[in-house]
Write a protein that holds these residues in place. Structure first.
Motif, PDB file in Angstrom:
ATOM      1  N   ALA A 115      -6.729  -0.232   1.580  1.00 56.54           N
ATOM      2  CA  ALA A 115      -7.616  -0.597   2.685  1.00 56.54           C
ATOM      3  C   ALA A 115      -7.960  -2.078   2.647  1.00 56.54           C
ATOM      4  N   PRO A 120       0.795  -1.225   0.000  1.00 53.80           N
ATOM      5  CA  PRO A 120       0.000   0.000   0.000  1.00 53.80           C
ATOM      6  C   PRO A 120       0.830   1.278   0.000  1.00 53.80           C
ATOM      7  N   GLY A 156      -6.225   4.084  -2.552  1.00 54.45           N
ATOM      8  CA  GLY A 156      -6.554   3.988  -1.132  1.00 54.45           C
ATOM      9  C   GLY A 156      -7.489   2.833  -0.844  1.00 54.45           C
ATOM     10  N   LEU A 157      -8.446   2.587  -1.750  1.00 51.20           N
ATOM     11  CA  LEU A 157      -9.344   1.441  -1.595  1.00 51.20           C
ATOM     12  C   LEU A 157      -8.563   0.134  -1.641  1.00 51.20           C
ATOM     13  N   THR A 213      -6.569  -4.349   5.836  1.00 50.75           N
ATOM     14  CA  THR A 213      -7.584  -4.914   6.733  1.00 50.75           C
ATOM     15  C   THR A 213      -7.787  -6.412   6.532  1.00 50.75           C
TER      16      THR A 213
END
Length: 647
Positions: free
Chosen positions: A362, A249, A358-359, A366
């Motif tokens: 995430a 990321p 960003g998606l 997570t």
């Protein structure tokens, strides 16, 4: 393992075919459905999004009919429609063939998701193969070429794809939904930046240029093998999951943020970082579980269709993966529409790719831990070496025109100038028409070609470097300056040595699309230098481009500093209009005056005189023409200028 390799290869080939269809369908929304900007942007967006929303019904169809039947029928339709696009005459038949092909591809991908719990090897290989193939083709797709070799290669791809679909794979495991959710975002980020050969060459051309302009590079596709290799190695030979979960990321977001800054010299690091970061993110998501599944129970549920320890059946998990794939592709559609609509509606859009990255981040960060070892069915190093070697054929296939200083011709007393708005290379029939552009420009053996609406890698237009492709055909090096962004703007092509390139952004004055003025100095030998300015004025809604015309006149005359001067391009103003008067009041002369009226738009029924060539009085203009052509929505204008001596 053999079946998993065949499944990964089939998924990769399907991604390549789907990407081919997208490269036809996306520009068709603008050039055919949009009808040269006469269709409201909101309606075009609704048309684009509607098919992705319709694909959300696929999981329900899979539950009723079965994943294998849905996948096989959709695969056949995708293959047939992909071949049909090569034979399409353009226009609405092309749009509807591409739309049907897109829908078939979306349904096929959802079916593949339902039956595949390890998508990343195939997805990554498909994205990498698509990029490598596009580099080998010099970003000029097989669909648009239509020659015997294009048909042969397309047929081989289609037959291999169908052969892999006919092979039954083993029952899927319980996971995969999280990785499938990234299919759409990965397709967007790869096509927009990370694995785009056109963006790679544009990035190289900025490194060769100066002062914010780009020039013809040598081996401009050289970054592509490095991007492909970095992406595939990261995706197939991942770091330990804890490291990749953070590193992927961070690297991806860094690359996309650099891209969003819209600076030419940042394009290359943005591309390389985004490629590696996207690969790490895909590999990390592939090893994440979608819920607590015990090894023995998962195996039992896989075979029997019964519930696992999370209470879900095999059918439930298949539907979950199918919904994840279609949902991710809807993200692709929404983000693409949101990003490119900004050029019509005029809102800031740099947040769009950053949000998509960003998606992805995430989803990766997570992801819950997964204790199961996940075998990768493709050998990472060997696969990467083969695909990177394929991508290497692009830069080795031939260098670009090279530095401008190496292209001096014999001094001549005349200079032939052509100005042309090429509409990103797409003709009135909606097909990428490089031969038509060459026929419109080439027969006059121009010394200088001034181009407007030049696209160098927009995903919306198929990801082609139209400027470099046309420059190769004409045998002319180029100077490019960004207007809307680093990939879209104006250019000057010339066989004469160029010096002192400058670009000046023009005031937006309410117009959504950016505008600039590009100035270069041509060294014609024997002490004669001529200044050339390329621009595309963008008037605000309901008004003329008076402010921009005044800025161009001041910039051009100041840059020329008394030398002979040529100002040309799509000026969106007609003789007698106030903006036209701003240029004549600056001491410039209408070089097309003797041929008036000389309408240039629209190309199939010219009524407006909006493409112009202005010169200083010391350049005598003769032979002005607007030759007929449907290779763009404008006609080119050409004029011969007699040069003063001893300047």
């Amino acid at each position: 393992m053999r079946h998993r390799r065949i499944a990964a290869g089939g998924l990769a080939l399907g991604v390549v075919l789907l990407t081919d269809v997208l490269r036809v369908w996306l520009p068709g929304i603008i050039t055919i459905f949009g009808q040269a900007a006469s269709t409201p942007a909101e309606l075009m967006g609704a048309f684009a999004l509607g098919w992705f929303v319709l694909a959300l019904a696929t999981p329900a169809l899979i539950r009723r009919v079965g994943a294998r039947r849905v996948t096989l029928v959709a695969a056949v339709l995708l293959a047939v429609l992909r071949l049909a696009l090569t034979a399409s005459p353009g226009g609405r038949p092309q749009l509807w063939l591409a739309t049907a092909g897109l829908l078939a591809g979306l349904v096929w991908l959802a079916g593949a998701a339902a039956a595949t719990d390890q998508p990343v090897p195939g997805l990554a290989l498909g994205l990498a193969l698509g990029a490598a193939g596009h580099a080998v083709l010099d970003t000029y797709d097989l669909v648009w070429r239509g020659d015997v070799l294009a048909w042969l290669v397309s047929a081989v791809l289609v037959l291999l794809f169908l052969a892999t679909q006919a092979v039954r794979s083993g029952p899927p495991g319980p996971g995969g939904a999280r990785a499938w959710l990234l299919a759409g975002p990965a397709l967007l980020l790869a096509g927009m930046l990370a694995l785009s050969p056109a963006v790679a060459r544009t990035a190289s051309s900025y490194l060769w240029g100066e002062d914010g302009v780009a020039v013809s590079p040598v081996f401009g596709l050289a970054p592509v093998p490095f991007a492909v290799a970095g992406f595939l190695l990261a995706a197939l030979a991942p770091l330990p999951r804890r490291v990749g979960r953070l590193l992927g990321p961070v690297v991806l977001l860094t690359g996309v943020v650099l891209f969003a800054l819209d600076r030419g010299r940042l394009l290359l690091p943005a591309l390389l970082l985004a490629a590696v970061g996207l690969g790490f993110c895909l590999s990390t998501a592939a090893r994440a579980s979608d819920g607590p599944v015990a090894g023995g129970t998962a195996t039992s549920a896989r075979v029997s269709g019964g519930p696992g320890t999370d209470g879900t059946t095999t059918s439930d998990r298949a539907a979950r993966r199918a919904y994840a794939a279609t949902g991710g592709l809807l993200v692709f559609a929404v983000a693409a529409v949101a990003y490119y609509s900004a050029y019509d509606l005029g809102y800031p859009h740099s947040w769009v790719p950053v949000t998509v990255a960003g998606l992805v981040a995430a989803v990766v960060v997570t992801a819950p831990p997964d204790g199961r070892p996940v075998p990768v069915p493709l050998p990472a190093v060997r696969t990467t070496a083969v695909v990177a070697a394929l991508a290497l054929l692009g830069p080795l296939g031939g260098a670009d025109e090279g530095p401008l200083d190496d292209n001096r011709g014999e001094p001549r007393p005349e200079l032939t100038v052509v100005a042309y708005n090429i509409r990103m290379g797409f003709g009135l029939d909606g097909r990428l028409d490089l031969p038509g552009l060459e026929r419109a420009v080439g027969p006059r053996t121009p010394d200088v070609v001034v181009l407007s609406e030049v696209d160098r890698g927009w995903l919306l237009n198929g990801g082609h470097d139209t400027l470099d492709l046309l420059a190769d055909r004409l045998g002319l090096p180029y100077v490019f300056a960004p207007a809307a962004d680093t990939l879209w703007g104006d250019a000057v092509l010339t066989r004469w040595p160029v010096s002192a390139p400058r670009t000046r952004p023009l005031s937006a004055v309410g117009a959504p699309t950016g505008a600039q003025a590009l100035a270069v100095t041509l060294d014609l030998g024997e002490g004669l230098r001529v200044a050339v300015v390329s621009t595309h004025l963008q008037p605000p809604p309901g008004q003329g481009p008076v402010v921009q015309a005044r800025e161009v006149a001041a910039f051009a005359t100041g840059y020329a500093a008394g030398r002979p001067l040529v100002v040309a391009g799509d000026l969106n103003t007609q003789p007698g209009d106030p903006a036209f008067g701003e240029l004549t009041r600056a001491g410039l002369v209408d070089a097309l005056a003797a041929a008036r009226p000389l309408a240039t738009s629209p190309a199939d029924d010219p009524r407006e005189q909006i493409d112009h060539v202005f010169v200083t009085p010391d350049l005598a203009a003769t032979g002005a023409v607007a030759p007929p052509s449907t290779a763009s929505d404008h006609l080119p204008v050409a004029v011969t200028l007699t040069l003063p001596r001893g300047r």
